[in-house]
Scaffold this motif. Structure first.
Motif, PDB file in Angstrom:
ATOM      1  N   VAL A  57      26.331  46.872  92.999  1.00 39.59           N
ATOM      2  CA  VAL A  57      26.200  45.448  92.750  1.00 39.59           C
ATOM      3  C   VAL A  57      25.924  45.253  91.271  1.00 39.59           C
ATOM      4  N   ALA A 105      23.809  42.391  86.330  1.00 38.80           N
ATOM      5  CA  ALA A 105      23.758  41.106  85.662  1.00 38.80           C
ATOM      6  C   ALA A 105      25.173  40.578  85.585  1.00 38.80           C
ATOM      7  N   ALA A 106      25.390  39.443  86.174  1.00 37.25           N
ATOM      8  CA  ALA A 106      26.755  38.953  86.213  1.00 37.25           C
ATOM      9  C   ALA A 106      26.789  37.565  86.801  1.00 37.25           C
ATOM     10  N   TYR A 119      33.742  31.976  79.398  1.00 35.82           N
ATOM     11  CA  TYR A 119      32.621  32.547  80.148  1.00 35.82           C
ATOM     12  C   TYR A 119      32.869  34.047  80.328  1.00 35.82           C
ATOM     13  N   PRO A 120      31.855  34.873  80.104  1.00 38.74           N
ATOM     14  CA  PRO A 120      32.020  36.297  80.406  1.00 38.74           C
ATOM     15  C   PRO A 120      31.947  36.520  81.907  1.00 38.74           C
ATOM     16  N   TRP A 175      27.275  43.961  81.539  1.00 38.95           N
ATOM     17  CA  TRP A 175      28.132  42.971  80.938  1.00 38.95           C
ATOM     18  C   TRP A 175      27.653  42.779  79.530  1.00 38.95           C
ATOM     19  N   HIS A 179      22.812  36.342  95.195  1.00 40.64           N
ATOM     20  CA  HIS A 179      22.189  36.476  93.871  1.00 40.64           C
ATOM     21  C   HIS A 179      21.276  35.290  93.565  1.00 40.64           C
ATOM     22  N   SER A 217      23.500  25.433  84.277  1.00 39.81           N
ATOM     23  CA  SER A 217      23.999  26.754  84.613  1.00 39.81           C
ATOM     24  C   SER A 217      25.522  26.731  84.478  1.00 39.81           C
ATOM     25  N   TYR A 218      26.158  27.796  84.914  1.00 36.11           N
ATOM     26  CA  TYR A 218      27.622  27.843  84.857  1.00 36.11           C
ATOM     27  C   TYR A 218      28.201  27.092  86.061  1.00 36.11           C
ATOM     28  N   GLU A 233      26.600  33.321  77.767  1.00 40.43           N
ATOM     29  CA  GLU A 233      26.102  34.677  78.017  1.00 40.43           C
ATOM     30  C   GLU A 233      24.752  34.646  78.724  1.00 40.43           C
ATOM     31  N   ALA A 234      23.930  33.688  78.355  1.00 42.57           N
ATOM     32  CA  ALA A 234      22.596  33.626  78.957  1.00 42.57           C
ATOM     33  C   ALA A 234      22.680  33.285  80.443  1.00 42.57           C
ATOM     34  N   VAL A 235      23.495  32.307  80.791  1.00 33.65           N
ATOM     35  CA  VAL A 235      23.500  31.858  82.187  1.00 33.65           C
ATOM     36  C   VAL A 235      24.309  32.789  83.088  1.00 33.65           C
ATOM     37  N   VAL A 236      25.243  33.508  82.504  1.00 30.37           N
ATOM     38  CA  VAL A 236      25.972  34.486  83.326  1.00 30.37           C
ATOM     39  C   VAL A 236      25.213  35.809  83.348  1.00 30.37           C
ATOM     40  N   GLY A 237      24.754  36.229  82.189  1.00 30.40           N
ATOM     41  CA  GLY A 237      24.057  37.503  82.117  1.00 30.40           C
ATOM     42  C   GLY A 237      22.727  37.505  82.844  1.00 30.40           C
ATOM     43  N   VAL A 245      22.141  36.244  85.746  1.00 24.91           N
ATOM     44  CA  VAL A 245      22.268  36.280  87.205  1.00 24.91           C
ATOM     45  C   VAL A 245      21.700  37.596  87.730  1.00 24.91           C
ATOM     46  N   TYR A 269      21.513  39.943  90.965  1.00 20.95           N
ATOM     47  CA  TYR A 269      22.033  40.220  92.302  1.00 20.95           C
ATOM     48  C   TYR A 269      20.972  40.867  93.179  1.00 20.95           C
ATOM     49  N   LEU A 270      20.974  40.467  94.430  1.00 21.53           N
ATOM     50  CA  LEU A 270      20.134  41.136  95.414  1.00 21.53           C
ATOM     51  C   LEU A 270      20.858  42.391  95.881  1.00 21.53           C
TER      52      LEU A 270
END
Lengths: 231, 398
Positions: free
Chosen positions: A29, A32-33, A169-170, A229, B74, B96-97, B225-229, B231, B233-234
């Protein structure tokens, strides 16, 4: 490997897609993503090579894009290896990033630091259009194995990976490394140069499926899966 | 450093053939030795681009989630803006995104829930938590709020009516996905209509005026980058388990427990929730009830039936449902299908209630739901609070 795929090339693509289809659900998983991810996998995940030979690995990238149907238009990856064992002979940019765009091309560069043992591949799609959303080889890297290399399992790692959507967006990324089983030659001075073709055996069927499953199991065992990432 | 690249451009045939092979390879994964193998070798580009090429789940989602609250895949990451003062309100914006959420279109079945997917991946998911500046109680926005976005003084989006929403991390809030034309600094203006919910206690007589607030945010690589990075995940084995993420700091942490409510608690004759450890549930929503004696702050003269409908685990109030109460004594009807009106109180927050004369300990109270909470849901709530059967309660003499 910049020409058209031959039968072996087709077999490679078959095996790549099949193994990815199987292993996608077992990748770690992302740590960070966002909630859509890109997969960076070295293929084959396991390969044998004798000292003095050349090993060919594909960097396969897979993404479904984002929820709105946007694909990626930039990617980069850094592969790390033991410079005492490997050196980069050639990097060939493949077509993953151009998928879906009739006029799209891939602008790529590769920077090799054989001192540190890294090769960084960077690609952009031109024009960006809707971006690429597929799974296909993005690059092929040929590694020369040092003639005096000792017998050992050597890992070629994907230490950094980045996929950027056309929206800027990445994406999150999940990576899979490759293991090269290096076999020393008795008399390194007489070792003949050769190429270890990373292409699996021709044909497609139970063998390819079983091989993909085996690769997945092996990867799980060696814990060679990570996620990252960056931009 | 050196560049060993041998092929900067793209050989269209290489690429197209590879795609065609990939599509057939997947078919082969489930259909060994198909005749398509040979065809792949000579496939042209058109075949490849038209192929149904599927290598795994498009997005990380929970397969077959329960009809209940469940752990999503997540925790979202978001940027919180400093709280804004607007009259009696405190408004907490978050960004957020763009991501999907689910709308409830009135009914109680799966067909009455529609997934709202972002139209455009460029932009933000804009959210607000609205609180009373005095008591910090979260206020249920319904209709009338408007959001407008400007860049360099020119409108770029809106005015739009945001959706009332619930999420496990943020509790009740309102928001929407908003497309943005590109990087830059954006100004968001929010207009709040007078609060439509009935107010009691310290909130009574307030929120009758329109209020406005605004803030700016920068949309750029650093934000994305902040809002995606961010995240988180459980572990995959957690996905879909019946539980909820802990709420984040700015979200409502849940309403009071039944012991904190005034009046006589209503209890379930059958023991309450499935595990017997909590209040009864309907559609996985916890239903807490109490009968407040006459002379209270909720109703003028009569006893007041107070019902709190809330999420399990986090206790987030669930507004915009249509509950009613039927009271029976020894099998005889005392009151039938009395609508319970949404209200917000300065101490117990959002609840539903009605004045009920002549209700006594031992009376049976049935809470029925004509419609479930009409609020949009984030992942983990979209399969809960839909089919909501009646809940049987009994007035205690405590």
């Amino acid at each position: 490997m910049s020409g058209a795929f031959g039968r072996a090339g087709v077999a490679l693509a078959l095996a790549l897609a099949c193994s990815l289809a199987i292993v996608t659900g077992t990748f770690a998983v992302p740590a960070a993503a966002g909630d859509n991810v890109a997969i960076f996998a070295l293929e084959p995940a396991e390969v044998d090579a004798e000292a003095g030979e050349t090993v060919e690995l594909s960097l396969v990238v897979g993404t479904h894009g984002d929820y709105a149907g946007n694909g990626i238009d930039e990617l980069s990856a850094t592969l790390a290896y033991d410079p005492a064992v490997f050196s980069v002979a050639e990097v060939t940019h493949e077509g993953m990033l151009a998928h879906g765009g009739p006029d799209a091309s891939v602008d790529g560069s590769a920077t090799v630091d054989d001192g540190d043992g890294t090769v960084t591949i960077e690609q952009e799609r031109d024009p960006s259009g809707d971006g690429a959303a597929t799974t296909a080889p993005a690059a092929t890297v040929r590694f020369d194995v040092a003639p005096n290399a000792r017998t050992a399992n050597e890992t070629i790692e994907v230490t950094e990976a980045s996929a950027i959507l056309v929206t800027d967006y990445p994406q999150g990324t999940t990576v899979r490394d490759a293991t090269v089983a290096v076999e020393a030659v008795e008399n390194a001075g007489e070792a003949e140069g050769g190429v270890t073709d990373a292409i699996p055996a021709p044909g497609f069927g139970a063998g390819a499926v079983l091989a993909a499953v085996a690769l997945t199991a092996t990867l799980a065992a060696i814990g060679a899966r990570r996620a990252m990432w960056r931009r | 450093m050196r560049d060993p690249t041998t092929s900067e451009g793209i050989d269209r045939r290489t690429f197209v053939t590879g795609v065609a092979a990939g599509s057939l390879a997947v078919a082969g994964c489930t259909n060994e030795g198909s005749e398509g193998d040979d065809a792949s070798e000579g496939g042209d580009g058109d075949e490849g681009e038209d192929a149904d090429f599927e290598v795994g789940p498009a997005f990380r989602e929970v397969d077959d989630p329960p009809d209940a609250v469940y752990l999503p895949t997540h925790r979202e990451a978001m940027r919180t803006v400093d709280p804004l003062e607007a009259g009696d309100y405190i408004l907490v914006p978050m960004l957020s995104y763009p991501h999907p959420f689910w709308l409830v279109t009135g009914g109680t079945g799966e067909d009455d829930v529609s997934r709202e997917v972002p139209d455009d991946g460029r932009g933000v998911h804009l959210m607000f938590v609205l609180r009373d500046a005095k008591t910090d109680i979260v206020l249920p926005v319904e209709d009338g709020a408007r959001i407008e976005i400007f860049a360099d003084g020119e409108p770029v989006d809106g005015p739009r009516s945001p959706w009332p929403m619930i999420s496990q991390e943020m509790g009740f809030h309102f928001g929407d996905n908003v497309s943005l034309p590109g990087d830059g600094t954006y100004r968001v203006e929010i207009t709040l209509a007078p609060l439509s919910a009935r107010t009691t206690g310290d909130l009574e007589g307030r929120f009758g005026e329109r209020a406005t607030a605004s803030f700016e945010f920068v949309y750029d690589d650093a934000f994305r980058e902040a809002v995606v990075g961010g995240v988180d995940y459980l572990e995959e084995e957690e996905w879909g388990r019946r539980d909820a993420l802990e709420p984040m700091g700015n979200a409502v942490a849940g309403g009071p427990t039944i012991a904190d409510y005034p009046g006589r608690p209503l209890v379930a004759p059958d023991g309450g929730s499935e595990d017997g450890a909590g209040p009864p549930r309907s559609g996985d929503a916890a239903v807490l009830g109490t009968l407040v004696e006459s002379g209270n702050r909720f109703a003028a003269d009569d006893p007041y039936l107070l019902v709190s409908l809330r999420t399990p685990y986090n206790g987030v109030p669930l507004p915009h449902a249509s509950p009613s109460a039927t009271v029976e004594r020894d099998g005889d009807p005392i009151a039938s299908e009395v609508p319970l009106e949404g209200a917000v109180d300065g101490e117990v927050g959002h609840h539903y209630g009605a004045s009920l004369a002549d209700v006594r300990p031992g009376d049976a109270v049935t809470i029925a739901f004509e419609s479930p909470p009409q609020v949009a849901r984030h992942q983990g709530y979209e399969t809960a609070f839909l089919e909501m059967p009646p809940v049987e309660l009994e007035v205690t003499d405590r």
